[in-house]
Motif scaffolding. Structure first.
Motif, PDB file in Angstrom:
ATOM      1  N   GLU A  54      14.745   4.816 -20.536  1.00 45.46           N
ATOM      2  CA  GLU A  54      14.936   3.183 -19.644  1.00 45.46           C
ATOM      3  C   GLU A  54      16.588   3.281 -19.882  1.00 45.46           C
ATOM      4  N   PRO A  55      17.195   3.248 -18.054  1.00 42.88           N
ATOM      5  CA  PRO A  55      18.568   3.209 -18.094  1.00 42.88           C
ATOM      6  C   PRO A  55      19.880   2.145 -18.585  1.00 42.88           C
ATOM      7  N   ASP A  56      18.366   0.917 -17.876  1.00 41.21           N
ATOM      8  CA  ASP A  56      18.800   0.034 -17.965  1.00 41.21           C
ATOM      9  C   ASP A  56      18.519  -1.517 -19.594  1.00 41.21           C
ATOM     10  N   VAL A  57      18.426  -0.452 -19.623  1.00 43.19           N
ATOM     11  CA  VAL A  57      18.053  -0.879 -21.155  1.00 43.19           C
ATOM     12  C   VAL A  57      18.799  -0.523 -22.813  1.00 43.19           C
ATOM     13  N   ARG A 111      26.861   5.974 -17.457  1.00 46.85           N
ATOM     14  CA  ARG A 111      26.912   6.655 -15.992  1.00 46.85           C
ATOM     15  C   ARG A 111      28.121   6.947 -15.027  1.00 46.85           C
ATOM     16  N   GLU A 112      27.691   5.291 -15.039  1.00 49.10           N
ATOM     17  CA  GLU A 112      28.814   3.986 -13.842  1.00 49.10           C
ATOM     18  C   GLU A 112      29.875   4.770 -14.523  1.00 49.10           C
ATOM     19  N   GLN A 164      28.555   7.493 -24.635  1.00 47.44           N
ATOM     20  CA  GLN A 164      27.786   6.365 -24.960  1.00 47.44           C
ATOM     21  C   GLN A 164      27.789   5.424 -26.366  1.00 47.44           C
ATOM     22  N   ALA A 175      22.640   3.806 -18.581  1.00 51.06           N
ATOM     23  CA  ALA A 175      22.970   2.636 -16.968  1.00 51.06           C
ATOM     24  C   ALA A 175      24.814   3.013 -16.405  1.00 51.06           C
ATOM     25  N   ARG A 176      25.279   1.992 -17.613  1.00 50.77           N
ATOM     26  CA  ARG A 176      26.353   1.378 -17.999  1.00 50.77           C
ATOM     27  C   ARG A 176      27.440   3.273 -18.569  1.00 50.77           C
ATOM     28  N   PRO A 186      23.464   0.354 -22.646  1.00 46.59           N
ATOM     29  CA  PRO A 186      22.691   0.938 -21.755  1.00 46.59           C
ATOM     30  C   PRO A 186      23.375   2.204 -20.596  1.00 46.59           C
TER      31      PRO A 186
END
Length: 174
Positions: free
Chosen positions: A94-97, A110-111, A74, A107-108, A105
């Motif tokens: 809160e993975p989106d922030v 992870r992708e 990350q 989530a990014r 973030p």
């Protein structure tokens, strides 16, 4: 086929410098060498581009190692975070922030990491694969490939270095 997720060895922490630039602490080399017998030398080996991951690979195998940019940790900038564990736990919650200013973030992350792992698994289907990288990234990968939720407590207990072996029967289609 088994997918081996190896977390890098202990880094030399340099406050004010991005963790992505940190080197390995030579005092931890013996801990890394102790993992050699747990990893298949004939596997396909890949590493994050971060120096601590590449150096961990160099201590673990004499074979070829591919460097895959998508396996990096990350992105966290260079600002020192006093409550680092708390910030990472916020990232999981809160993975989106961004959990801290300048952080990617989760989530990014992870992708990106799952896309890189998926590509490696596709090209090396049926083979053992060793990926050397980072604790947060591997927590996300293990959860996604086994159908579980990311476990911040497991992340907190993960050593430096550490190995997580995921045999094919445990892997979901992730």
């Amino acid at each position: 086929m088994t997918l081996f997720l190896v977390r890098h060895g202990r880094p030399l922490v340099v406050p004010g410098e991005p963790a992505a630039t940190w080197e390995l602490d030579p005092a931890g080399f013996d801990e890394i060498w102790a993992l050699r017998d747990r990893l298949p030398q004939g596997a396909a080996w890949f590493s994050s581009p971060e120096p601590k991951a590449v150096a961990t690979c160099q201590l673990l195998t004499e074979g070829e190692v591919g460097v895959v940019d998508g396996l990096r940790e990350q992105e966290r900038g260079s600002a020192w975070v006093d409550d680092f564990e708390g910030a990472v736990r916020r990232a999981f919650a809160e993975p989106d922030v961004p959990a801290h200013p300048g952080w990617e973030p989760l989530a990014r992350t992870r992708e990106r990491v799952l896309r890189a792992v998926g590509s490696v698994r596709h090209v090396h289907a049926g083979e053992d694969v060793v990926l050397v990288g980072h604790g947060t990234a591997w927590t996300l990968v293990e959860a996604a490939l086994t159908g579980a939720q990311p476990d911040p407590d497991r992340w907190a207990r993960l050593g430096m270095p550490a190995v997580v072996a995921l045999p094919e029967p445990l892997l979901s289609s992730g």
